[in-house]
Design a protein around this motif. Sequence first.
Motif, PDB file in Angstrom:
ATOM      1  N   ALA A 106      11.417  22.990  44.408  1.00 39.35           N
ATOM      2  CA  ALA A 106      11.920  22.620  43.075  1.00 39.35           C
ATOM      3  C   ALA A 106      12.168  24.150  42.469  1.00 39.35           C
ATOM      4  O   ALA A 106      13.526  24.160  41.927  1.00 39.35           O
ATOM      5  CB  ALA A 106      11.115  21.673  42.133  1.00 39.35           C
ATOM      6  N   TYR A 107      11.289  24.961  42.462  1.00 45.80           N
ATOM      7  CA  TYR A 107      11.684  26.272  41.957  1.00 45.80           C
ATOM      8  C   TYR A 107      12.988  27.006  42.554  1.00 45.80           C
ATOM      9  O   TYR A 107      13.648  27.343  41.979  1.00 45.80           O
ATOM     10  CB  TYR A 107      10.511  27.025  41.720  1.00 45.80           C
ATOM     11  N   ILE A 108      12.713  26.988  44.040  1.00 46.65           N
ATOM     12  CA  ILE A 108      13.762  27.588  44.454  1.00 46.65           C
ATOM     13  C   ILE A 108      15.104  26.603  44.182  1.00 46.65           C
ATOM     14  O   ILE A 108      16.328  27.477  44.005  1.00 46.65           O
ATOM     15  CB  ILE A 108      13.600  27.521  46.231  1.00 46.65           C
ATOM     16  N   HIS A 109      15.258  25.663  44.263  1.00 49.99           N
ATOM     17  CA  HIS A 109      16.457  24.944  44.062  1.00 49.99           C
ATOM     18  C   HIS A 109      17.076  25.085  42.829  1.00 49.99           C
ATOM     19  O   HIS A 109      18.075  25.429  42.421  1.00 49.99           O
ATOM     20  CB  HIS A 109      16.261  23.251  44.155  1.00 49.99           C
ATOM     21  N   PHE A 110      16.327  25.138  41.395  1.00 50.95           N
ATOM     22  CA  PHE A 110      16.720  25.269  40.258  1.00 50.95           C
ATOM     23  C   PHE A 110      16.813  26.825  40.024  1.00 50.95           C
ATOM     24  O   PHE A 110      18.015  27.240  39.059  1.00 50.95           O
ATOM     25  CB  PHE A 110      15.836  24.776  39.133  1.00 50.95           C
TER      26      PHE A 110
ATOM     27  N   PRO B  11      13.601  21.631  53.104  1.00 50.17           N
ATOM     28  CA  PRO B  11      14.466  20.835  52.369  1.00 50.17           C
ATOM     29  C   PRO B  11      15.675  21.365  51.925  1.00 50.17           C
ATOM     30  O   PRO B  11      16.700  21.052  51.679  1.00 50.17           O
ATOM     31  CB  PRO B  11      13.894  20.231  51.433  1.00 50.17           C
ATOM     32  N   LEU B  12      15.724  22.698  51.897  1.00 46.76           N
ATOM     33  CA  LEU B  12      16.790  23.645  51.267  1.00 46.76           C
ATOM     34  C   LEU B  12      17.349  24.630  52.190  1.00 46.76           C
ATOM     35  O   LEU B  12      16.480  25.091  52.996  1.00 46.76           O
ATOM     36  CB  LEU B  12      16.323  24.445  49.688  1.00 46.76           C
ATOM     37  N   GLN B  13      18.562  25.059  52.141  1.00 44.10           N
ATOM     38  CA  GLN B  13      18.979  26.097  53.122  1.00 44.10           C
ATOM     39  C   GLN B  13      18.728  27.383  52.434  1.00 44.10           C
ATOM     40  O   GLN B  13      19.261  27.742  51.451  1.00 44.10           O
ATOM     41  CB  GLN B  13      20.502  25.956  53.361  1.00 44.10           C
TER      42      GLN B  13
ATOM     43  N   PHE C 165      17.991  28.999  42.444  1.00 43.94           N
ATOM     44  CA  PHE C 165      19.022  29.808  43.270  1.00 43.94           C
ATOM     45  C   PHE C 165      20.144  28.689  43.726  1.00 43.94           C
ATOM     46  O   PHE C 165      21.312  29.283  44.010  1.00 43.94           O
ATOM     47  CB  PHE C 165      18.378  30.187  44.609  1.00 43.94           C
ATOM     48  N   HIS C 166      19.978  27.348  43.616  1.00 40.42           N
ATOM     49  CA  HIS C 166      21.002  26.581  44.114  1.00 40.42           C
ATOM     50  C   HIS C 166      21.727  25.620  42.891  1.00 40.42           C
ATOM     51  O   HIS C 166      22.162  24.689  43.493  1.00 40.42           O
ATOM     52  CB  HIS C 166      20.174  25.552  45.279  1.00 40.42           C
TER      53      HIS C 166
ATOM     54  N   GLU D 254      14.491  34.095  48.584  1.00 36.30           N
ATOM     55  CA  GLU D 254      14.272  32.810  48.708  1.00 36.30           C
ATOM     56  C   GLU D 254      13.292  32.632  49.852  1.00 36.30           C
ATOM     57  O   GLU D 254      12.344  31.610  50.040  1.00 36.30           O
ATOM     58  CB  GLU D 254      15.730  31.896  49.075  1.00 36.30           C
ATOM     59  N   HIS D 255      13.550  33.582  51.108  1.00 36.07           N
ATOM     60  CA  HIS D 255      12.491  33.349  52.296  1.00 36.07           C
ATOM     61  C   HIS D 255      11.439  33.890  51.765  1.00 36.07           C
ATOM     62  O   HIS D 255      10.160  33.638  52.447  1.00 36.07           O
ATOM     63  CB  HIS D 255      13.212  34.497  53.294  1.00 36.07           C
TER      64      HIS D 255
END
Length: 173
Positions: free
Chosen positions: A165-169, A99-101, A171-172, A107-108
């Motif tokens: 959610a962790y990745i979004h908050f 859902p995220l780039q 890194f994004h 992140e990967h």
Amino acid sequence: MIKPKSLNKRKYDYSLVHLPRTLESTIFDAFMALEVLAVWLLSTWLYVKFDTVPTHFNAAGKADAWGSHGMLLFFALIATVCMAVLAYSAYHPKYVNTPLQLKTVEEHLINARLLRILGIIIGLLFIAIEVKMSGAVIGLSDRAFAMMMLLFVVAIMGVSIGFYAYIHFRFHR
């Protein structure tokens, strides 16, 4: 690691990403292989022991369809393919729709960890279904099985949502 070739600023090229094998990934892969082995052992045991096995369970955990024990080998094959795809996808993010780039190595790596954890949970789900297949014949509690299946579904959804959610908050934002 991300191999820096020519990354277009407008479009991220997932084919340039290759994640290396680490001790953590090896441990996860070994555990998933043990789960696949357990599914095959349970399938073989049930195949030899019973001629008819449950092939479907309703929401209450009761067996509502029965079939040939040949379905056990098909079930084990499905489990093997599912676990292999998850293990392979953890190393090759271009095959995973997220859902995220994902743009950074970190992140990967977090996404690869998510795929491995989902592999473990799904492997446990396959083992639980196999145990229930034997339990339906010998009398395992239907309510306990239904609650266990609900727990696995919640775990799969919760882990996925939590990681993204962790990745979004992180890194994004």
